[in-house]
Every structure is written in structure tokens, then in C-alpha cells.
Scaffold this motif. Structure first.
Motif, PDB file in Angstrom:
ATOM      1  N   MET A 174      -6.867  12.204  17.023  1.00  0.00           N
ATOM      2  CA  MET A 174      -6.447  11.503  16.216  1.00  0.00           C
ATOM      3  C   MET A 174      -4.791  11.321  16.549  1.00  0.00           C
ATOM      4  O   MET A 174      -3.848  10.169  16.592  1.00  0.00           O
ATOM      5  CB  MET A 174      -6.282  12.260  14.706  1.00  0.00           C
ATOM      6  CG  MET A 174      -7.358  12.983  13.976  1.00  0.00           C
ATOM      7  SD  MET A 174      -7.373  13.860  13.160  1.00  0.00           S
ATOM      8  CE  MET A 174      -8.887  13.762  12.093  1.00  0.00           C
ATOM      9  N   PHE A 175      -4.283  12.118  17.619  1.00  0.00           N
ATOM     10  CA  PHE A 175      -2.661  12.227  17.752  1.00  0.00           C
ATOM     11  C   PHE A 175      -3.394  11.207  19.205  1.00  0.00           C
ATOM     12  O   PHE A 175      -1.851  11.545  20.121  1.00  0.00           O
ATOM     13  CB  PHE A 175      -1.531  13.132  18.221  1.00  0.00           C
ATOM     14  CG  PHE A 175      -1.775  13.583  16.422  1.00  0.00           C
ATOM     15  CD1 PHE A 175      -1.012  13.025  15.751  1.00  0.00           C
ATOM     16  CD2 PHE A 175      -2.586  14.690  16.128  1.00  0.00           C
ATOM     17  CE1 PHE A 175      -0.741  13.341  14.941  1.00  0.00           C
ATOM     18  CE2 PHE A 175      -1.956  15.280  15.203  1.00  0.00           C
ATOM     19  CZ  PHE A 175      -1.283  14.846  13.919  1.00  0.00           C
TER      20      PHE A 175
ATOM     21  N   ARG B  81     -10.470   9.792   8.799  1.00  0.00           N
ATOM     22  CA  ARG B  81      -9.679   8.628   9.419  1.00  0.00           C
ATOM     23  C   ARG B  81      -9.103   8.090   7.781  1.00  0.00           C
ATOM     24  O   ARG B  81      -8.111   7.909   7.779  1.00  0.00           O
ATOM     25  CB  ARG B  81     -10.450   8.225  10.005  1.00  0.00           C
ATOM     26  CG  ARG B  81     -10.804   8.507  11.163  1.00  0.00           C
ATOM     27  CD  ARG B  81      -9.393   7.873  12.420  1.00  0.00           C
ATOM     28  NE  ARG B  81      -9.634   8.471  13.257  1.00  0.00           N
ATOM     29  CZ  ARG B  81      -8.576   8.198  14.676  1.00  0.00           C
ATOM     30  NH1 ARG B  81      -7.872   7.249  14.921  1.00  0.00           N
ATOM     31  NH2 ARG B  81      -9.016   9.134  15.408  1.00  0.00           N
ATOM     32  N   SER B  82     -10.067   7.210   7.305  1.00  0.00           N
ATOM     33  CA  SER B  82      -9.489   6.744   6.123  1.00  0.00           C
ATOM     34  C   SER B  82      -9.383   7.031   4.833  1.00  0.00           C
ATOM     35  O   SER B  82      -9.261   6.794   3.771  1.00  0.00           O
ATOM     36  CB  SER B  82     -11.007   5.425   5.475  1.00  0.00           C
ATOM     37  OG  SER B  82     -12.114   6.446   5.568  1.00  0.00           O
TER      38      SER B  82
ATOM     39  N   MET C 259     -20.076   9.411   1.148  1.00  0.00           N
ATOM     40  CA  MET C 259     -20.913   8.958   0.660  1.00  0.00           C
ATOM     41  C   MET C 259     -20.210   7.101   0.541  1.00  0.00           C
ATOM     42  O   MET C 259     -21.840   6.375   0.613  1.00  0.00           O
ATOM     43  CB  MET C 259     -20.988   9.538  -0.925  1.00  0.00           C
ATOM     44  CG  MET C 259     -22.664   9.581  -1.619  1.00  0.00           C
ATOM     45  SD  MET C 259     -24.068  10.290  -0.398  1.00  0.00           S
ATOM     46  CE  MET C 259     -25.508  10.228  -1.427  1.00  0.00           C
ATOM     47  N   ASP C 260     -19.207   6.783  -0.284  1.00  0.00           N
ATOM     48  CA  ASP C 260     -19.210   5.638  -0.277  1.00  0.00           C
ATOM     49  C   ASP C 260     -19.829   4.961   0.599  1.00  0.00           C
ATOM     50  O   ASP C 260     -19.926   4.035   0.575  1.00  0.00           O
ATOM     51  CB  ASP C 260     -18.241   5.907  -1.214  1.00  0.00           C
ATOM     52  CG  ASP C 260     -17.286   5.846  -2.613  1.00  0.00           C
ATOM     53  OD1 ASP C 260     -18.998   6.768  -3.304  1.00  0.00           O
ATOM     54  OD2 ASP C 260     -16.505   6.114  -3.063  1.00  0.00           O
ATOM     55  N   LEU C 261     -18.889   5.291   2.093  1.00  0.00           N
ATOM     56  CA  LEU C 261     -18.631   4.591   3.492  1.00  0.00           C
ATOM     57  C   LEU C 261     -20.026   4.613   3.955  1.00  0.00           C
ATOM     58  O   LEU C 261     -20.864   3.136   3.479  1.00  0.00           O
ATOM     59  CB  LEU C 261     -18.143   5.223   3.971  1.00  0.00           C
ATOM     60  CG  LEU C 261     -16.591   5.516   4.745  1.00  0.00           C
ATOM     61  CD1 LEU C 261     -16.504   6.472   5.577  1.00  0.00           C
ATOM     62  CD2 LEU C 261     -16.082   4.159   4.335  1.00  0.00           C
ATOM     63  N   ILE C 262     -21.645   5.500   3.499  1.00  0.00           N
ATOM     64  CA  ILE C 262     -22.807   5.204   3.930  1.00  0.00           C
ATOM     65  C   ILE C 262     -23.315   3.411   2.558  1.00  0.00           C
ATOM     66  O   ILE C 262     -23.962   3.206   3.150  1.00  0.00           O
ATOM     67  CB  ILE C 262     -23.240   6.260   3.852  1.00  0.00           C
ATOM     68  CG1 ILE C 262     -23.147   7.588   5.000  1.00  0.00           C
ATOM     69  CG2 ILE C 262     -25.100   6.119   3.521  1.00  0.00           C
ATOM     70  CD1 ILE C 262     -23.586   8.488   4.176  1.00  0.00           C
TER      71      ILE C 262
ATOM     72  N   PRO D 106     -17.073  14.662   9.086  1.00  0.00           N
ATOM     73  CA  PRO D 106     -18.020  14.279   7.407  1.00  0.00           C
ATOM     74  C   PRO D 106     -18.646  13.131   7.673  1.00  0.00           C
ATOM     75  O   PRO D 106     -20.011  12.923   7.578  1.00  0.00           O
ATOM     76  CB  PRO D 106     -17.158  13.669   6.398  1.00  0.00           C
ATOM     77  CG  PRO D 106     -15.778  15.184   7.099  1.00  0.00           C
ATOM     78  CD  PRO D 106     -15.236  14.293   8.660  1.00  0.00           C
ATOM     79  N   VAL D 107     -18.056  11.786   8.244  1.00  0.00           N
ATOM     80  CA  VAL D 107     -19.521  10.404   8.039  1.00  0.00           C
ATOM     81  C   VAL D 107     -20.341  11.238   9.687  1.00  0.00           C
ATOM     82  O   VAL D 107     -21.051  10.571   8.412  1.00  0.00           O
ATOM     83  CB  VAL D 107     -18.816   9.628   9.000  1.00  0.00           C
ATOM     84  CG1 VAL D 107     -18.977   8.623   8.985  1.00  0.00           C
ATOM     85  CG2 VAL D 107     -17.322   9.577   8.017  1.00  0.00           C
TER      86      VAL D 107
END
Lengths: 327, 311
Positions: free
Chosen positions: B37-38, B82-83, B88-91, B272-273
Motif C-alpha cells: 500500500m505504501f 483499498r476502496s 459484497m457490493d463490489l461483487i 477481502p476482495v
């Protein structure tokens, strides 16, 4: 007065390999009378199945109609287009096959398979066709016909399936039924039942049967007249009693003597030495000569079918009728 | 039948549990997500610790897993690193696009492969069969990225008939579906051809012919229906893998599908994603297989799912 329903005239069927024609059925002629049962006997590969398939226009891919004709009073099969064959199949000539276990489509109900035949030839409603299908099942002696109508082939035994096949074949009242080894795959008691049924229905419906078999027992049981085929040719044609009483062609004699006899104690069954020559490798002259114990000089030329006391036999021994045939 | 479905669904729970174990621990072998991330600049130790705490990565591994498992039961896969959107919403946002593409590709492949396979088998050895087989071979051996790019060049860039990227309407579906479908149809046509050839030799096909019905009725009603079984199996498996494995086609057509979502998540170590995406695909795969198995008994009455009934 006997009425001919079908006449086969010098029928020649075989493989056409770039103009190199190899005959499997080599110019055979015979006729079929109304109401009779004609047996066609011979070893595997003698052309009996090809003969029966050509009556239906169902020759397998690669095998062609080379020459000759099949005729009814008004039709010449050799001029048939696809459409004409479809009118004949099932409607005038129907067929049952050797393997009842695999001759019904596994994914359709019995009723549907009978109805398909009826609906393709007759202009009646589905409901009427279903009723006819039910009648047919009763006719061939299927127990609980109402239920069987909605059952699938896998739910029936081999004998029952062959009864269903007969029901399909007879559902449009054909004049001719071709039965290609109809009982070979069944066990003996069922065999007898099926033969009995065919005989009964033949009388009831007055149809002609062409019975293809290698089982001489079945021939004796069922047939009026018999044709013996060898290597794509007819070697003998006779009434059934005559054939069993007085076989003429050496091949027919061989076939009969290879039948076991319950009254006789034998250590070995007799057999005919040698094998049927392969199509395309046929010897000149008589095709049986190489396996024949009576072969002589003349057999190098092809014998014609001699008429002998109402029978026909393709052997030089009968050139002058039965009288000189000292055997 | 119902007992069978219930048994299979319980089976699915086991499969999902096994996959959750596998995916949870295996992605944690790939390294620390926080360091990625960095990527710009040199972060302080405190900053890293802070991020870890926020993401729950400071907890012992088994606690992390139990939290993940707890979420799983309630269909909550957590939030993206990240976002920070719920996974679940992303999927769900992308499932529609993936499903549309998988269905589109499958339909195209069926439309091409069934006729080609059937005609090839019926006219075996003819010139038609020859071209059918050449077609299958091309379908099998063509790289799909090449076909996709070619289609874009011709229909989007030169002819300007169709859009080349994104998913905003049905017309966007055409080129990617054709790309996927063409590739699939090669193998499918071969399978249809060989099953048809096998079935055409069956005695019941001769019986059908002897009834005097038309050639096409024999081929479609009697032969093809029986040749369908192996084909359905293949299509089911293929459909499952289309849902997850269309990354190349999704990339070419900038398709907002799950395949790309997972690939991006892997690159960013967005745990998680990745977990949510993989488990979602696994469930879909199991469900598709169940549907395939159930459809057998519709096609072939001899197959009674559940083992009840007469043998």
C-alpha cells in the motif's frame, strides 16, 4: 390364385469404391406372396440382412444399390426418391430388428414412439393416435397397456420391448413385415412367445413376412417357403417341408446336418469346413465349390438356378433334375 | 429428488468451508499487504502499525480467520482494503457483467457448434464435414486475445458498427460474446460431432428411419436428443469456468467483470476482495454443476437423481 406383393428382380447391392464395384448381394431374384412367410437363411455375411435393408431403402452408408429392381404392382423401387421411400417405410413395409434392447429410443415413452409412426402416415389427431397406440399394445399382448403407454423402454424386459417393436411395426397395417433375426437376442421361452405372436398377427392382418434368420428351428416353425443364401447369392429356394425333407444344394445339406438331433447321440456336431469368401474375393464359378465335397470340373463355371420339382437350386448336380443327382 | 438437492446443497457448505480455509491461508503466504500500500515513499513504522490495526491485521491469524468465517455465514465478506467498499457490493456490481458475458459466450458457442457438429456428423466424410472439422481446429487453436483484437479492429475501429469496450448496453455484449463463443465452439462442435456419430450407429436410429419419418426428424428428435448428454456436461463445466476465467477477454474489452476484479485485487493484495471473489465463484460453480446434474434426468429418463425408483 396367389398374389405377388413384392418382386425382387436381379437385385445387386454392394460397395462402389471409385467405380470398382464389389457386390455383397449379387443379382438375386425372388418374389413374396400375399400372406406367406418367406424365410431367408444363411450364415453371417451372406447378404441376407443387406437384402432386407434394401427392401426398405435403408442400406448403411457406403453400401449402394448397384443394379436390379424391387417391384410391386405399380411401383419400381429403383426409381425411388427419398420422399417415395418415406411413404413405403412403415406404411407398406415395416421392419423389426434383432436387438430389442436397443431398438427403442431410450428418451421417449413407448406411447410416443408408437404414435410417431401412426402420425407420420395417417392424418389423425394425437388423441386418436394415442388410442390406436393403446389398441396396438393390447394386440401384442402387453400387460397393463395403459401404464406402459407412458413408460420408458428401460422399464420393460427384452421380450416386452420386442412386442412393442412389433406394435410399432404393425401400427399402420403394413402389407409386409420384415423381421431381421427378431428372436436371436431373446431367451428360448420368450422366443417361442414372440414367434407365436407374429404368426397369430399375420393371420389376423393377412400380411406377408420376410423372416431373416440363421436359426433353422425358427424357419421350420414359421416359414412357408425358404430361400437359402450363400455369399450373396441364392443357392436354393424351396417350400419349407421340401427343404427339410429333401435338401438339394450341398450347402443346404451342410446346414441341416450341422443341426443337433435329439434322437441321435453324437460326440461332435458336424460343420461345414472353411469360411464364406469375402466380398471382392469371390472365386470364379460356383462360390461354394471350395467348401463342397461334391465339387468337380463343372463347378469352375457358375451354375444357373435349376428348377427341380418346384424348387430351385444353384448347383450343377441338378442340371438334369433330381434323376441324375446321385449323392 | 428434493432430498437429493438438499444433500447436494449441504455438500456445497462443505466445499465453501474448505475453500475458505485454502484461500484465507494461501493468500497470506504472498506477503504483507500493507507494504504494497505504501508503494510511494518510505512509511514510518507507526504509520504501518496504524494501518494494520485499522484493517484488523494486527490480530492473531486464527482470530482473523474466525472473523472472516463469521462474516461468511452472514454473507458479509468485509470491506476492501483499498476502496473501503463492502466486498459484497463490489461483487454484485460486477456479477451482472460477468454473467451476461458468460451467457452471451455460451449462446454464441451453441449457435455455432450445434449446427456445425450435427451437419459434420450427418455428412461424415463429405466436404462439409471437412470444413466443419477445420473450423473446430481453428476454434481450438486460435488465441482468444488475437480474435478479440481482430474483431475490435474490424467492427469497432474500421466499420464503427459496435463499441469496443465497457458494458453499457446490449450492443457492448456482441464482440466479447463472439470472441468467447468462437473459441468455445471449436471444442463444442467436436464434442457434438463425436457424440452424434456414436448415436447415429444405434439401433433406435434405424428404427426411427424405418418408420418413414423425415431425415431431420430422425437426426434431431432421435439422434441429437441422445447426443445431448455429454454435451450438457461439457457446457456446464465450461459455463462455470467462463464465470471465473474470462480475464483475457475482460481485459481486451475493458469488461467490468469479476475476473478482472479478482486479478486487480490480487495485484494489490486486497485480501477481502480476493476471498469474497473466489468464494463467490466457487458457489456459482457448485450450483451450475447441480443444475447440470438435475438436467440429466430431464433429458434421459433412465437417470433418476437420488437413486430412488426402478433400476
Amino acid at each position: 390364385m396367389v398374389q405377388k406383393v413384392l418382386e425382387i428382380d436381379k437385385l445387386k447391392v454392394g460397395i462402389n469404391d471409385d467405380g470398382n464395384k464389389i457386390a455383397i448381394v449379387n443379382g438375386i431374384s425372388f418374389s413374396l406372396q400375399k400372406g406367406e412367410t418367406l424365410g431367408i437363411v444363411g450364415e453371417s455375411g451372406c447378404g441376407k440382412s443387406m437384402t432386407s435393408l434394401s427392401l426398405m431403402g435403408l442400406l448403411p452408408p457406403g453400401v449402394e444399390w448397384l443394379d436390379g429392381d424391387i417391384k410391386t404392382e405399380s411401383l419400381h423401387f429403383k426409381d425411388f426418391k427419398k420422399k417415395d421411400w418415406r411413404k413405403i417405410r412403415g406404411k407398406r413395409i415395416a421392419m423389426i430388428f434383432q436387438e430389442p434392447m436397443s431398438s427403442l429410443n431410450p428418451v421417449y415413452t413407448i406411447g410416443k414412439q408408437i404414435m410417431e409412426m401412426i402420425l407420420s402416415h395417417e392424418n389423425i389427431s394425437k388423441k386418436q393416435a394415442r388410442e390406436r397406440a393403446l389398441e396396438m399394445l393390447k394386440l401384442v399382448g402387453i400387460p397393463r397397456p395403459e401404464q406402459v403407454l407412458d413408460e420408458y423402454p428401460y422399464q420393460l424386459s427384452g421380450g416386452m420391448r420386442q412386442r412393442v417393436m412389433i406394435a410399432i411395426a404393425l401400427s399402420c397395417n403394413p402389407e409386409i413385415l420384415i423381421a431381421d433375426e427378431p428372436t436371436t437376442a431373446l431367451d428360448v421361452t420368450i422366443q417361442a412367445q414372440i414367434l407365436e405372436l407374429m404368426k397369430k398377427l399375420q393371420e389376423q392382418l393377412n400380411m406377408s413376412i420376410v423372416l431373416i434368420t440363421h436359426d433353422l428351428g425358427v424357419v421350420a416353425e414359421m416359414c412357408d417357403r425358404v430361400i437359402v443364401m450363400y455369399a450373396g447369392e441364392i443357392v436354393e429356394e424351396a417350400q419349407v417341408v421340401e427343404l427339410f425333407d429333401r435338401p438339394r444344394h450341398p450347402y443346404t445339406k451342410g446346414l441341416l446336418s450341422s443341426l443337433p438331433d435329439v434322437n441321435e447321440e453324437k460326440e461332435y456336431l458336424s460343420s461345414i469346413p472353411g469360411v464364406v469368401p469375402a466380398p471382392g474375393k469371390m472365386p470364379a464359378g460356383c462360390r461354394f465349390a471350395a467348401r463342397c465335397s461334391f465339387a468337380h470340373e463343372r463347378c469352375k463355371n457358375t451354375p444357373p438356378l435349376f428348377e427341380v420339382n418346384g424348387s430351385k437350386v444353384k448347383c450343377w448336380l441338378y442340371e438334369n433334375g433330381d434323376s441324375e443327382a446321385v449323392l | 429428488m428434493i432430498a437429493y438437492v438438499i444433500r447436494r446443497l449441504l455438500h456445497t457448505v462443505l466445499v465453501v468451508f474448505a475453500i475458505s480455509l485454502l484461500i484465507f491461508f494461501s493468500i497470506r503466504l504472498t506477503g504483507d499487504p500493507v507494504t504494497v500500500m505504501f508503494s510511494a515513499g518510505e512509511p514510518t513504522k507507526e504509520a504501518i502499525e496504524e494501518v494494520r490495526r485499522n484493517l484488523g491485521l494486527d490480530q492473531p491469524l486464527y482470530v482473523q480467520y474466525l472473523i472472516f468465517l463469521k462474516g461468511l455465514v452472514t454473507f458479509d465478506f468485509g470491506e476492501s482494503f483499498r476502496s473501503h467498499m463492502p466486498v459484497m457490493d463490489l461483487i454484485m456490481e460486477r456479477a451482472g457483467a460477468t454473467l451476461a458475458l458468460a451467457i452471451g459466450g455460451t449462446i454464441v458457442s451453441i449457435l455455432i457448434a450445434f449446427p456445425v457438429g450435427i451437419i459434420s456428423a450427418v455428412k461424415r466424410g463429405s466436404i462439409v464435414d471437412f470444413f466443419g472439422r477445420i473450423f473446430s481446429l481453428i476454434g481450438i487453436s486460435f488465441p482468444n486475445f488475437w480474435l478479440g483484437i481482430m474483431l475490435i479492429l474490424i467492427f469497432a475501429v474500421n466499420l464503427k458498427w459496435l463499441p469496443s469496450s465497457g458494458f453499457e448496453g446490449p450492443q457492448h455484449l456482441i464482440l466479447p460474446s463472439i470472441t468467447l463463443g468462437m473459441i468455445l465452439s471449436g471444442i463444442l462442435a467436436r464434442l457434438v460431432r463425436s457424440s452424434m456419430l456414436e448415436v447415429m450407429n444405434q439401433q433406435y436410429v434405424s428404427t426411427a428411419k424405418s418408420k418413414g419419418i423425415s431425415d431431420w426428424a430422425v437426426i434431431i428428435k432421435h439422434a441429437f436428443r441422445n447426443a445431448l448428454l455429454p454435451t450438457i456436461t461439457f457446457l456446464g463445466l465450461q459455463f462455470g469456468s467462463l464465470l471465473g476465467g474470462t480475464v483475457i477477454v475482460e481485459t481486451i474489452f475493458s469488461w467490468p467483470g469479476i475476473g478482472r476484479l479478482i486479478i486487480d485485487a490480487i495485484n494489490q493484495r486486497d485480501y477481502p476482495v480476493i476471498q469474497g471473489g473466489v468464494i463467490f465463484l466457487a458457489v456459482i460453480m457448485v450450483v451450475v454443476n447441480l443444475i447440470v446434474d438435475l438436467s440429466y434426468s430431464l433429458i434421459d429418463p433412465r437417470i433418476k437423481t437420488g437413486g430412488s425408483g426402478r433400476a
